[in-house]
Design an enzyme around this catalytic site. Sequence first.
Site, short mmCIF file in Angstrom:
data_model
loop_
_atom_site.label_atom_id
_atom_site.label_comp_id
_atom_site.label_asym_id
_atom_site.label_seq_id
_atom_site.Cartn_x
_atom_site.Cartn_y
_atom_site.Cartn_z
N ASP A 1 -75.35 86.29 33.63
CA ASP A 1 -75.82 86.70 32.31
C ASP A 1 -74.85 86.30 31.21
OD1 ASP A 1 -74.51 88.94 33.87
OD2 ASP A 1 -74.27 89.74 31.85
N ARG B 1 -79.47 82.48 28.36
CA ARG B 1 -78.49 82.36 29.44
C ARG B 1 -79.20 82.09 30.76
NH1 ARG B 1 -75.52 86.91 27.44
NH2 ARG B 1 -75.98 86.89 25.24
#
Length: 539
Positions: free
Chosen positions: A292, A221
């Site tokens: 995230d 990510r």
Amino acid sequence: MVSRGSPFASGNALTTDISAWRFSVNTLCSLPLDEIKNDCTPRHVRMGIFSEVNPTPLAQDEVKLIAASRDVLVNVLDMDPAISVTNGFVQFVSGCPVTNSTPLAHRYGGHQFGKWCSQLGDGRAHILGEYINAKGERWELQLKGSGLTPYSRDLDGRAVLRSSIREFLCSEAMYYLGVETTRSAALIVGSDAVYRDQFYSGQIRSERAAILLRVAPSWFRFGSLEILARQGELLHLKMLVDYIIENHFNDINLLEVENRYVVLFGRIAHRTVELAVRWQSLGFAHGVLNTDNMSILGLTIDYGPFGFVEAYDSKFVPNRSDRFGKYSLDKQLDVVLWNLEKLSAAFEPFLDENQRLYASNVLKMLGGYGRRKLRSVMRSKLGLITDVEEDQQLLAMLLSMMEETGADYTMTFRQLALVNPDTMIDYDVVKNHWSLSRLMCHDYYTSFAEFYRRRLYSEGVYNDAERKERMNAVNPLYVLRNWMAQSAIEKAEQNDFSEVVLIQKILETPYSEQIEAEQHGYAASPPSLAYRLRISCSS
């Protein structure tokens, strides 16, 4: 071409016994690992991209399979779908030790609701390994809800049944809607108790633990890169970025292209904006657009308090915890652009002055790129082919009317296809379409109908059957409405998994009318409870 140890070649039989199935070589283990192994104690990890740590299996006395994706089993994992009902497969998903698996928990950070939160990481997830299937595709298998890791913040490492059902259903639904997404292979539930304050109200209750087997080409990510840059671990950051290029953007020549890092950033940025446009066109709000939760491959990842807007509201917020509407439906594209700014900072150590200027210009142009993409997609939802300036006014008029009348977002577009533009102001025709009839109550409906009719006829020889076909191809009839998921969850809590399986089946063909779906009212006016449902981050 099959590569890196895939056990199957095209045309070979599918695996029927999980004990005969094998992971491929785990290239993730070539990246820096936490020096401490198999220590689940929550702690601050340095100088590692992954921690090697084993899942904690569910108690085996009452583990049950809820559902499995036939498509993922067959076309991703080369498994016979019958494998899902075997005890060995259920144990595999429940976290029991697996031959040639090196389970890893990923370390990452993130900006959450606009603030940097430093170390986050896989607090209840384990990447079991990589698999190269018979088509040569590389997939990473991950268990979610599989126990403590060094990154656990809630100190139990489990996921509850309700959130696991929602993710299983929605990730598969998004795939069939044509949205880039992670996939769900199988979902199990056990007797293990977990304790959650679902709405952060002080009311803690016991819930059942579940584990989801999910797959993706990568679980990296934005926050994977951010934490390394923030901690000054630039050697590890370079290793990770080079790994991403080699394994996921290998047309960017790693050795010869001087600008490979800024080219990579541009690729990630455009994929991410295109994903947000697709969400917006479907009325989907992710709910927690922290960095995230942003995939470097432009995948929809980490389904939490998401929602498809029903009675159209541009400020729709599916997340009960988002009290100020930071991640509302109409702000998603802007939030994604802000997140990309934060990602660009992680690339800066590798960029010279000209490359930084290029990255800055990419960021400046992304807003316009996203708006143009969204206009194009929304135009197609109306069955229009050509691009004319007045389309923006037409779309704005329609959305404003929908918002003021409470017309349903999904069904208004679907029902517009059912009514010939010459009869759009005929009440006897429109009254048979529940959402369109709400729209008809607006004072400007007649003006809109005439505007739309004139615009359709302006494109040349008009064929209404072709317009309907075009619109039905891009406007789904069925989406995973929160009330549908809630109904399935309530039954599943009583060990009745039939509605989970039914909804899964319906959402595999969301653009086609289905008898069972109509019988269950999945395209009908939502029940009153639908407007009271709120979803939290608690899972």
